[in-house]
Motif scaffolding. Structure first.
Motif, PDB file in Angstrom:
ATOM      1  N   LEU A 151      -4.576  28.381  14.981  1.00  0.00           N
ATOM      2  CA  LEU A 151      -5.544  27.925  15.687  1.00  0.00           C
ATOM      3  C   LEU A 151      -6.177  29.375  16.333  1.00  0.00           C
ATOM      4  CD1 LEU A 151      -4.171  24.953  17.765  1.00  0.00           C
ATOM      5  CD2 LEU A 151      -6.391  25.136  16.340  1.00  0.00           C
ATOM      6  N   GLY A 152      -5.125  30.352  16.706  1.00  0.00           N
ATOM      7  CA  GLY A 152      -5.552  31.686  17.177  1.00  0.00           C
ATOM      8  C   GLY A 152      -6.437  32.613  15.953  1.00  0.00           C
ATOM      9  N   ALA A 153      -5.842  32.625  14.851  1.00  0.00           N
ATOM     10  CA  ALA A 153      -6.471  33.088  13.781  1.00  0.00           C
ATOM     11  C   ALA A 153      -7.878  32.613  13.517  1.00  0.00           C
ATOM     12  CB  ALA A 153      -5.731  33.044  12.456  1.00  0.00           C
ATOM     13  N   ASP A 154      -8.062  31.069  13.368  1.00  0.00           N
ATOM     14  CA  ASP A 154      -9.386  30.662  13.034  1.00  0.00           C
ATOM     15  C   ASP A 154     -10.188  30.581  14.029  1.00  0.00           C
ATOM     16  OD1 ASP A 154      -8.104  29.536  10.626  1.00  0.00           O
ATOM     17  OD2 ASP A 154      -7.987  27.201  11.269  1.00  0.00           O
ATOM     18  N   PHE A 196     -15.455  28.868  21.570  1.00  0.00           N
ATOM     19  CA  PHE A 196     -15.536  27.955  20.509  1.00  0.00           C
ATOM     20  C   PHE A 196     -14.148  27.137  20.802  1.00  0.00           C
ATOM     21  CE2 PHE A 196     -17.865  30.581  17.259  1.00  0.00           C
ATOM     22  CZ  PHE A 196     -18.775  29.733  17.016  1.00  0.00           C
ATOM     23  N   GLY A 197     -13.307  27.692  21.621  1.00  0.00           N
ATOM     24  CA  GLY A 197     -11.870  26.837  21.736  1.00  0.00           C
ATOM     25  C   GLY A 197     -12.195  25.635  22.842  1.00  0.00           C
ATOM     26  N   VAL A 198     -12.673  26.091  23.974  1.00  0.00           N
ATOM     27  CA  VAL A 198     -13.344  25.116  24.899  1.00  0.00           C
ATOM     28  C   VAL A 198     -14.142  24.109  24.226  1.00  0.00           C
ATOM     29  CG1 VAL A 198     -14.513  24.860  27.111  1.00  0.00           C
ATOM     30  CG2 VAL A 198     -13.002  27.062  26.876  1.00  0.00           C
ATOM     31  N   PHE A 199     -15.125  24.354  23.470  1.00  0.00           N
ATOM     32  CA  PHE A 199     -15.905  23.314  23.017  1.00  0.00           C
ATOM     33  C   PHE A 199     -15.255  22.486  21.975  1.00  0.00           C
ATOM     34  CE2 PHE A 199     -18.563  22.131  19.169  1.00  0.00           C
ATOM     35  CZ  PHE A 199     -19.683  21.390  19.759  1.00  0.00           C
ATOM     36  N   CYS A 200     -14.137  22.962  21.268  1.00  0.00           N
ATOM     37  CA  CYS A 200     -13.613  22.079  20.369  1.00  0.00           C
ATOM     38  C   CYS A 200     -12.581  20.920  21.149  1.00  0.00           C
ATOM     39  CB  CYS A 200     -12.658  22.687  19.501  1.00  0.00           C
ATOM     40  SG  CYS A 200     -13.492  23.624  18.201  1.00  0.00           S
ATOM     41  N   LEU A 209     -14.472  22.079  12.064  1.00  0.00           N
ATOM     42  CA  LEU A 209     -13.638  21.353  11.449  1.00  0.00           C
ATOM     43  C   LEU A 209     -12.049  21.292  11.380  1.00  0.00           C
ATOM     44  CD1 LEU A 209     -13.669  18.600   9.561  1.00  0.00           C
ATOM     45  CD2 LEU A 209     -13.628  20.285   7.636  1.00  0.00           C
ATOM     46  N   ALA A 210     -11.683  22.703  11.283  1.00  0.00           N
ATOM     47  CA  ALA A 210     -10.176  22.799  10.851  1.00  0.00           C
ATOM     48  C   ALA A 210      -9.552  22.937  12.338  1.00  0.00           C
ATOM     49  CB  ALA A 210      -9.865  23.969  10.408  1.00  0.00           C
ATOM     50  N   VAL A 211     -10.282  23.444  13.581  1.00  0.00           N
ATOM     51  CA  VAL A 211      -9.667  23.750  14.746  1.00  0.00           C
ATOM     52  C   VAL A 211      -9.059  22.215  15.347  1.00  0.00           C
ATOM     53  CG1 VAL A 211      -9.947  24.306  17.155  1.00  0.00           C
ATOM     54  CG2 VAL A 211     -10.570  25.782  15.334  1.00  0.00           C
ATOM     55  N   PRO A 212     -10.043  21.309  15.335  1.00  0.00           N
ATOM     56  CA  PRO A 212      -9.432  19.920  15.818  1.00  0.00           C
ATOM     57  C   PRO A 212      -8.578  19.183  15.110  1.00  0.00           C
ATOM     58  CG  PRO A 212     -11.975  20.153  15.900  1.00  0.00           C
ATOM     59  CD  PRO A 212     -11.484  21.347  14.800  1.00  0.00           C
ATOM     60  N   THR A 230      -4.942  24.229  21.353  1.00  0.00           N
ATOM     61  CA  THR A 230      -6.143  25.116  21.421  1.00  0.00           C
ATOM     62  C   THR A 230      -6.365  26.391  22.010  1.00  0.00           C
ATOM     63  OG1 THR A 230      -7.211  22.976  20.634  1.00  0.00           O
ATOM     64  CG2 THR A 230      -8.425  24.840  20.949  1.00  0.00           C
ATOM     65  N   LEU A 231      -6.101  26.329  23.534  1.00  0.00           N
ATOM     66  CA  LEU A 231      -6.329  27.329  24.338  1.00  0.00           C
ATOM     67  C   LEU A 231      -5.205  28.477  24.148  1.00  0.00           C
ATOM     68  CD1 LEU A 231      -7.697  25.421  27.406  1.00  0.00           C
ATOM     69  CD2 LEU A 231      -8.922  26.572  25.662  1.00  0.00           C
ATOM     70  N   LEU A 232      -4.065  27.958  23.881  1.00  0.00           N
ATOM     71  CA  LEU A 232      -2.937  28.946  23.662  1.00  0.00           C
ATOM     72  C   LEU A 232      -3.536  29.782  22.333  1.00  0.00           C
ATOM     73  CD1 LEU A 232       0.514  27.373  24.391  1.00  0.00           C
ATOM     74  CD2 LEU A 232      -0.611  29.249  25.546  1.00  0.00           C
ATOM     75  N   GLY A 233      -3.824  28.965  21.153  1.00  0.00           N
ATOM     76  CA  GLY A 233      -4.415  29.890  20.273  1.00  0.00           C
ATOM     77  C   GLY A 233      -5.401  30.883  20.527  1.00  0.00           C
ATOM     78  N   ALA A 234      -6.693  30.451  21.324  1.00  0.00           N
ATOM     79  CA  ALA A 234      -7.600  31.221  21.625  1.00  0.00           C
ATOM     80  C   ALA A 234      -6.928  32.503  22.461  1.00  0.00           C
ATOM     81  CB  ALA A 234      -8.648  30.326  22.475  1.00  0.00           C
TER      82      ALA A 234
END
Length: 422
Positions: free
Chosen positions: A103-106, A129-133, A304-307, A345-349
């Motif tokens: 997730l962080g890389a994407d 982008f992370g928050v939006f997803c 598409l991939a993050v979710p 998601t937010l950890l990835g971001a």
């Protein structure tokens, strides 16, 4: 008044869903980066590996889908029911680690791509982008969300447009699909393993199984192990959906390899570490149109991939602890499910704010996936042949042989990775 009978084409598209979305999510920004590097470094020399990986990818994703639809439970739920608890916990923990890194890389690639297109701070774009997803995945109802994901797959068409303007020598490129150009060195072996690792990924298994359960609930159907008379049409739908999705995924991957081979490799650019770097390198060679298409594709595939990455983690965690979790549930009725989506998601971001290099992070994600993929595939093959889980609808002998072949290839690839890269 008689109703208009749906056309054959509309009936075909109606069958597409979890398999199509899963296949498209396979070409996430980190995968685009890997395929760009393969094309830049080796030209068309590794194109044959996609012909090899396609049937392996298709059969193992079909196994995942059938586990969900036939048993009525996802992979983690079946692990909890039928296998030792340490196996379940180990699998889910490794999946979480790999997914957060991925997730962080994407998200980083999406932020960098938007920065290339519009200027501005890529780190801020990454977080947004992370928050939006998270917001979309949590607050959009499942039927609408599934439709959004299905239409988002169209963003991958941008790579077919890129390959059309890249000046690919099609005779050479197509010949490379059937005539392997093998090199006996560590770099080639590592690239081969990277292709398999980004193509056959554990998060895709959990996602497609979970989505089949979502579709079952949406249509108020029972698991096929309970209603085996309904299995014929449903299993045919799963096969069609999965084959189309994995075909789409493979063709997009090849388009990226061909485009970067015809442009970057042909001009002596052989080192690419991220998808955004590939897009930037394309600009002076293939022109601003190809650059813009490539960058837009990174953002579209990321959305598409993050979710999918976060959702697969949520399915695994909720099934591990035995609580309800569904994209169709209201947030307050599936707190753990949606909390897992938000936190992963937010950890990835946030990885981008602690000085972790996205390319290096992907390397370690590949290590974790390498540890997880082959053993998980073996466990899935045991589940899909287990009458306690599948009832009378265990996997056929032919598909079982292909599934174990995929597991064996992934095992060999993992061994090669650890021998050559660590």
């Amino acid at each position: 008044m008689s109703k208009t009978k749906p056309s054959r084409l509309s009936r075909f598209f109606a069958q597409l869903g979890p398999g199509l979305v899963t296949g498209a999510a396979d070409d996430d920004p980190s995968g685009i980066g890997t395929h760009s590097q393969v094309g830049a470094e080796f030209g068309y020399g590794l194109a044959w590996t996609f012909v090899l990986s396609f049937p392996l990818l298709a059969v193992i994703q079909q196994v995942a889908a059938e586990i969900g639809r036939v048993s009525g439970g996802g992979i983690a739920r079946n692990l909890r029911r039928h296998y030792p608890r340490p196996v379940l916990i180990g699998v889910v923990m490794l999946l979480l680690i790999a997914n957060i890194i991925n997730l962080g890389a994407d998200l980083s690639a999406m932020g960098a791509a938007l920065s290339l297109l519009t200027g501005g701070p890529s780190a801020l774009y990454t977080l947004l982008f992370g928050v939006f997803c998270v917001v979309v995945e949590v607050f959009l109802n499942y039927a609408r969300y599934a439709a959004v994901l299905k239409w988002t797959t169209l963003s991958l068409l941008s790579y077919f447009a890129v390959v059309m303007v890249a000046g690919v020598p099609w005779g050479q490129a197509l010949l490379a699909l059937v005539v392997p150009e093998i090199q006996w060195n560590a770099a080639y072996a590592t690239a081969f393993v990277a292709i398999l690792g980004t193509t056959i990924s554990p998060y895709l298994f959990f996602w497609q199984a979970g989505q089949e359960i979502e579709e079952q609930h949406r249509h108020h159907a029972k698991p096929l192990c309970v209603t085996p008379k309904e299995a014929g049409p449903e299993l045919r739908r799963i096969r069609t959906d999965t084959l189309v999705g994995m075909s789409f995924s493979t063709l997009v991957s090849l388009a990226i390899v061909f485009a970067t081979a015809a442009t970057l490799h042909a001009h002596g650019i052989t080192t690419i570490t991220t998808s955004a770097q590939a897009a930037e390198a394309l600009k002076p060679i293939a022109g601003p149109f190809a650059f813009a298409l490539f960058a837009v594709g990174i953002i579209g595939t990321g959305l598409l991939a993050v979710p999918v990455l976060a959702g697969s983690a949520a399915y695994a965690v909720t099934e591990m602890v035995g609580v309800a979790g569904s994209l169709d549930a209201k947030p307050m009725r599936a707190r753990l499910f949606y909390a897992t989506i938000a936190v992963t998601t937010l950890l990835g971001a946030s990885l981008n704010y602690v000085g972790i290099d996205p390319a290096r992070a992907l390397y370690w994600a590949a290590v974790v996936n390498g540890v997880l993929a082959a053993p998980l595939m073996a466990v899935m093959m045991l589940i899909v042949r287990n009458p306690r889980a599948m009832g009378r609808l265990t996997l056929s002998n032919g598909e079982t042989a292909l599934g174990w072949a995929a597991t064996a290839v992934m095992t060999v690839a993992t061994v090669i990775f650890f021998v050559t890269a660590l």
